[in-house]
Design an enzyme around this catalytic site. Structure first.
Site, PDB file in Angstrom:
ATOM      1  N   TYR A 443      45.923  42.398 -41.084  1.00  0.00           N
ATOM      2  CA  TYR A 443      44.638  41.698 -41.244  1.00  0.00           C
ATOM      3  C   TYR A 443      44.453  40.574 -40.221  1.00  0.00           C
ATOM      4  O   TYR A 443      45.371  40.285 -39.472  1.00  0.00           O
ATOM      5  CB  TYR A 443      44.397  41.256 -42.679  1.00  0.00           C
ATOM      6  N   GLU A 444      43.255  40.040 -40.194  1.00  0.00           N
ATOM      7  CA  GLU A 444      42.886  39.047 -39.153  1.00  0.00           C
ATOM      8  C   GLU A 444      43.166  39.580 -37.750  1.00  0.00           C
ATOM      9  O   GLU A 444      43.579  38.839 -36.863  1.00  0.00           O
ATOM     10  CB  GLU A 444      43.642  37.726 -39.359  1.00  0.00           C
ATOM     11  N   GLY A 445      42.934  40.867 -37.566  1.00  0.00           N
ATOM     12  CA  GLY A 445      43.225  41.496 -36.272  1.00  0.00           C
ATOM     13  C   GLY A 445      44.650  42.003 -36.235  1.00  0.00           C
ATOM     14  O   GLY A 445      45.587  41.213 -36.310  1.00  0.00           O
TER      15      GLY A 445
END
Lengths: 606, 606
Positions: A443-445
Site C-alpha cells: 500500500y501507499e505505492g
C-alpha cells in the site's frame, strides 16, 4: 504474551547525540515549546501509553478482528477505550496547528509518536494515522469554513478521517477513477461510486468519519487531469460543531486479509452521497499528492516497527531457549544445552534485525528534520522553503518507504526463524508480525512504484541525477572527516567508494535510457535497493561516529550502549552492505533479460 | 478461484531431454516397468488427479482447517474423498517395494508425484508424505513380522504413519528427548511422554495411524546415544491385518498455525501407550536419520511447489490487470491501460518466480536420479552403492532443502507483490501460498541447521572440502564443453569462475576454522546460499544447453519453449546469480562481527 518496550535509549541517542534535535527545534518557529525537557516528557508518556495500553491489545486484536453488522463496523474489544485515552491525551493534535486545536509541536514529534504507536500496535495506529492524512489535506486545501467545521474535531480526535482513492479497477493508475460527482443547486455535490481498500472506512471509535474522496465532475477531462477532491462526511455536520443527518456513504463489506485484521479495510459505497469540493476542480490528484511524501514516511515506519518488535521478542527467546552447544565450546556448562543466542547463525539473524531496526530508525529521524522544515515552509507560506525541502524529502521518501518496508519484512521473517517451529504458532506472535508487515510493500505505492518514483521521477526526470549528486556529496564530505579514526576508517572508505559508484550508476542509466526507454523500469528496483543500502550505511556511520566519540571521552555509564553501536555498525558494513554490489551488477544488466520473452511464451503447460 | 495446471511440458523436458531418464530407468533393476510410455501415462494421470481433485480443495481447506472433537481430528471437507481416490489409484505404493504391496517403480517417480501433489495442495500432500517417512523407517529397520503387519497396509494407504520426534523442550537438539519407554513382560514397551508439532498425528483419513516414536529406555545413556525407536499404533493390530484395541496415544490439542491449516499439527500424548522397538536399542537417532536425506528432498519440493503455483497465478493476473502505460510506449492502445505484464518491474518479479520454479525443479530432478541409485543399493543390500550415493545426496540435500525453501518464499512473496493490494486479500489465494510456504524453512531442520549440516558436516568434517571439489569438477567439466557456443559461453565462463571460487572459499574456511571454531557457524548461512546459487546456475546451464541444441536442429513446434528456456537462463545468470557474490563477501567477514557483542548488550531499553 510478549510485550513492547519503547527503545527510548536509542531514540534519545538519535535525538540528542546524533541529530542534535535540541538545536534543530530551537531554530524552528514552532520549536519554542519543544524544549529538551518537554520532548523527553512527551516521549516518556507516549512510551507508557504504547507499552501499557496499545501493546496488550496487539495480539487479541488480531484474533478478534473487525466485525460488520448492519453496515456498522465494530473494532476489537479494548480499541474504543484505548482510543478514548488517546484522545484524552491530546495525541492526535500533537503536531497540528494551534489555530485548529492542536499543540503546534514540530512535525517530527508526530513521527516519533507514530513509530512507538506503530510498533506497539500497527493496526490500531492506522485509525489515527489515516485521520492525519485527511487533516493534512484539509489543512492545505480546505477553505476557512471547511477547516473550522472539519479540522477542529479531527484534530481533537473526536472525528476520524479516511483517504478514498482506490477503486476495484485501479489503485496506482488513478486516471481510471470512475466515481462521479454531480453538482447540486446548493453548491454541494452528489457522489456515486465504489471505493475499495479503504482503511478505517468505518469503525466505532469516533462519532463521525470524514472521507476525502477522489471523483470526477461531469465535464471532467479523461485521465488524471479530470479528478477532483471531495469531503464526504459519514454524518453531515449540523453547523454547530455536532453531527447531523446520516449521509449516503456506507461500508459494503470488510476485506478478509492476511494481517492487520484489527484495522478495518472497507469497500465503501457512495450512493448519491453529499460531498463538498476541496481545492480547485480537476486538480484533485495534485492536491492529494501534496502530502504524499509525509504519508509515505509514515508507512516507512512500518519497516522499522516490525523489525524492532520482532527483534525484541526474538532476542528474549534466544536468551531462554536452549539447544545444542556453541561450536567454540560450552557456554553454559551447568545447563542441559546452551542458549541459542550463543550460536553464530542465531546472532546473524538477531544482528540483522537490530541493524535494520536501528539503521532504519536513524533514517526516519534524519528525514524527520527535513519534514519539520517543509512544514514550517507551509506554515510561513514560504514557497521556496517548501520546494527546497520537498525536493530533499522527495528524494529520500521512496528510499525510506520502498527499502525499509522490504527490509522490515526480512527482519520479521528472521524473528520467526529464531523461534524455529514455534515461530509458526500463533500464540508466540511472531507470525502475526510477518502477516501484519506484509501489507507495507503493497500500500501507499508498491515497492515497484517507489522504485519508479525514485529513479524515473526524482533522479532522472526532475534532477538529471542532481539529487544523487547532492546527497552523495553530503555523504562523502561526512565520510572524509572520519578517515583519521582507525575504528571508522574502513566504514568511511567504503562509503566514499559507494558515493562515487552511486553517481556512476546513475550516469550510466541516464545515458542508457536515452536509447532504451525500458532501462529505467528494468533498473528501478535494484537502484532503489542499492540506494537504500548506501543511505543506511551513511546513517550507520553517523551513529558510529558519535559512539566512537563518546567512548573516547570515557566515564560514561552508557559505555556498553556505545560499544554495541560500533559493533552493529561493523556488522552492517561487513555483512549487509555487500548486498549493494549484487544490486549494482543486476541493475546494469541488459533490459533484454527482462523484456525479450513474449507474454505468451512465459508458460507452456504441455 | 485460481487452479493448478501441472507443468508437464517442463517435467518432460527435464525427464527426457535434460536428464535422459529413459536411459537411467533402463539401467535400474527396478526400472524395467518404467518405460517412457508408462512414465508418461503415470505422470499424466497424476497431473489429472492433482488438477481436478487436489487443487480445488486447496483454498477451502485453508478456510475450514482441521477440527479436534473428543480427541479425534476431522480434516476439511473433501479431504476424505480425495484421499479415498488417492488410495484407489494406488498412489501411496508407487515407489514402494512390490513385496509389501507396492508398484516397485523407481523412487524418483515418487518425487515427481510428490511435486505435483505438493504444488496443487501442500497441506493435503503432507498426510501421505508423513506416511512415506514411517514406511521408509519400517522398511529399513523393521523386522519381517513388523513389515508384514505394518508396511503392507501403509503401502496400500489404508493406514497412515507419523514421525514423533519433537518435544516441547527440544526440536533440533533431540538429545534432550524425555519420553520414556518401559519394557513389558511380553516384549512390548509402555511409552509415556508428550510429543509436539506432530504432522498428521491424528486425522480421519485412515482406519489406523502408526506412530514412529523416539523415546528412552530406562537404562539409556544420556543424550543422543540413549534414544530408541518405537512403533506405537493408534489401534493395536489384531494379528489378522485388521485393527483391534485402541492404544493409549491421543491428540491433546491442535496447533493454531500461520498456514498449512488443513494439515493437522498435533500435540500427542503417550499415556503408557503400547509400543514395539524397531532397530537396535539406543540407536534410534541413527535409524531415524537413515532416510533423512530423502525426507529433506521431500521438503525441498516445498521450495519449488509454491514458486510454481504462485507463478501460475501471478502470470494469469499480470496478463489481465491493466495499469499505466509501458515506459517504451503503449502496448495495448485500444485498452484503458496496458496489462501489467508489459512493465519491466512486473517482469522482473515473474521471471524471478519462473527461474526459481524451473531451476529448482531441475535441481530436484537431478537429485532424484541419485536417490534412485541409493534406493537400489538398499534393495540389493549393496552397502558400497548406498554409501556412494548417500554421500552425493548428502551433499546436495541441505543445499536443496535450505536454499530452495528460502527461494520458494521469495517467489511466493513476489507473486503476492504482482497482485498489488489484491495480493493481501484472502480470496485471491496468493497470501495463502506465502503462509503455507513459511513453514518450509522451519521444519525438517531450519535453514540454519541445513547450513551447518552442509558446511560443518558434509563439506568440512566428512570430506575436508572433497564434496565441493567433486561437485565443482563435474560442473567445470560440463561448463568447459559449452565454451564454443556463443549463446552459452557467457554462462559457461561465469560457472567456471564460480567453480573455482567455491573451492577457494571452502579452503579459506577450512583453514580459518582451525584457529577460530566459530567461523563455521558464522559462514554457514552464506555458504549455503552461495552453494545454492551456483548449483542452480549449473542446472540452468544444463537446461540452456539442451534448449540451444534443440533450436539448432530446428523444425520443432516447441521453438517458443526452448527460446523461453534460454531467456530464463539468461535472466538467472544476469539478475539472480550476482547475489552469490554478496554471500561470498559476507561469509569471509570476521567472526567478530557476529560474536563480539555480549548477550546483555544486545538491547538497551533506557
Amino acid at each position: 504474551m510478549p510485550v513492547y518496550k519503547a527503545p527510548l535509549r536509542d531514540m534519545k541517542f538519535l535525538l540528542n547525540e546524533v541529530f542534535d534535535y535540541p538545536a534543530h527545534y530551537a531554530s524552528l518557529a514552532c520549536g519554542e515549546q519543544a524544549t529538551p525537557d518537554i520532548v523527553e516528557a512527551i516521549l516518556n508518556e507516549c512510551a507508557r501509553f504504547c507499552e501499557e495500553v496499545l501493546s496488550p491489545l496487539y495480539q487479541p486484536g488480531d484474533r478478534e478482528g473487525c466485525r460488520l453488522d448492519n453496515g456498522e463496523v465494530t473494532t476489537p474489544r479494548g480499541f474504543r477505550d484505548a482510543y478514548r485515552q488517546y484522545v484524552q491525551g491530546g495525541w492526535q493534535g500533537l503536531s497540528a496547528p494551534e489555530a485548529y486545536g492542536g499543540q503546534g509541536l514540530p512535525a517530527s514529534m508526530g513521527l516519533f509518536k507514530q513509530e512507538m504507536m506503530g510498533t506497539a500496535n500497527w493496526p490500531f495506529s492506522m485509525y489515527p494515522g489515516l485521520s492525519l492524512g485527511a487533516m493534512n489535506t484539509l489543512y492545505l486545501h480546505g477553505d476557512d469554513a471547511q477547516k473550522q467545521i472539519y479540522l477542529v474535531p479531527l484534530t481533537e480526535g473526536r472525528w476520524a478521517g479516511t483517504m478514498c482513492l482506490t477503486e476495484p479497477q485501479c489503485g496506482t493508475d488513478l486516471g481510471q477513477v470512475k466515481t462521479r460527482a454531480e453538482p447540486q443547486a446548493d453548491g454541494s455535490y452528489r457522489l456515486t461510486g465504489t471505493k475499495m481498500f479503504i482503511s478505517s472506512g468505518d469503525h466505532d471509535l469516533t462519532e463521525n468519519i470524514i472521507h476525502i474522496v477522489l471523483a470526477r465532475l461531469p465535464d471532467a477531462p479523461k485521465g488524471t487531469k479530470g479528478i477532483s477532491l471531495f469531503i464526504v462526511p459519514k454524518y453531515l455536520p449540523d453547523g454547530q460543531g455536532a453531527v447531523g443527518e446520516r449521509n449516503a456513504v456506507s461500508c459494503g463489506s470488510l476485506e478478509e486479509k492476511m494481517g492487520i485484521k484489527a484495522s478495518a479495510t472497507c469497500v465503501m459505497n457512495f450512493d448519491g452521497a453529499t460531498g463538498f469540493l476541496i481545492g480547485p476542480p480537476n486538480q484533485g490528484l495534485e492536491c492529494m499528492f501534496t502530502f504524499m511524501n509525509t504519508a509515505r514516511i509514515g508507512t516507512a515506519i512500518q519497516g522499522v516497527g516490525p523489525a524492532e518488535l520482532s527483534y525484541q521478542w526474538a532476542l528474549a527467546y534466544a536468551r531462554e531457549r536452549r539447544s545444542m552447544r556453541a561450536l567454540s565450546g560450552k557456554k553454559e556448562p551447568d545447563q542441559v544445552a546452551d542458549a541459542i543466542i550463543h550460536h553464530a547463525d542465531v546472532r546473524r539473524m538477531l544482528l540483522t534485525q537490530k541493524a535494520i531496526a536501528e539503521g532504519g530508525r536513524a533514517m526516519l529521524y534524519y528525514a524527520a528534520r527535513l519534514a519539520d522544515h517543509m512544514v514550517e515552509g507551509h506554515t510561513q507560506g514560504d514557497a521556496d522553503k517548501v520546494a527546497k525541502y520537498d525536493d530533499k524529502l522527495g528524494f529520500l521518501t521512496p528510499i525510506l518507504k520502498g527499502f525499509l518496508t522490504e527490509l522490515g519484512q526480512e527482519a520479521a521473517h528472521l524473528g520467526m526463524q529464531v523461534f524455529g517451529g514455534h515461530g509458526y504458532i500463533r500464540e508466540h506472535g511472531m507470525e502475526q508480525i510477518v502477516r501484519d508487515t506484509r501489507i507495507a510493500t503493497l500500500y501507499e505505492g508498491t515497492t515497484g512504484i517507489q522504485a519508479l518514483d525514485l529513479l524515473g521521477r526524482k533522479v532522472l526526470l526532475m534532477t538529471r541525477g542532481g539529487a544523487v549528486r547532492e546527497f552523495t556529496l553530503k555523504i562523502a564530505n561526512f565520510a572524509r572527516k572520519q578517515l583519521t579514526d582507525p575504528r571508522l576508517r574502513p566504514f568511511a572508505l567504503e562509503l566514499l567508494k559507494l558515493s562515487g559508484q552511486w553517481n556512476l550508476l546513475t550516469l550510466r542509466i541516464l545515458l542508457g535510457a536515452r536509447k532504451d526507454r525500458d532501462l529505467v523500469g528494468a533498473a528501478a528496483h535494484d537502484f532503489l535497493m542499492y540506494s537504500g543500502y548506501v543511505t543506511m550505511a551513511y546513517l550507520w556511520l553517523r551513529q558510529a561516529t558519535v559512539a566512537a566519540d563518546r567512548l573516547d571521552r570515557g566515564g560514561d555509564e552508557s559505555e556498553g550502549f556505545y560499544r554495541a553501536k560500533l559493533a552493529t555498525a561493523e556488522f552492517y558494513f561487513e555483512r549487509l552492505l555487500p548486498r549493494a554490489q549484487s544490486h549494482a551488477t543486476s541493475m546494469l544488466s541488459p533490459t533484454r533479460t527482462l523484456m525479450q520473452l513474449a507474454p505468451e511464451h512465459m508458460a507452456f503447460t504441455d
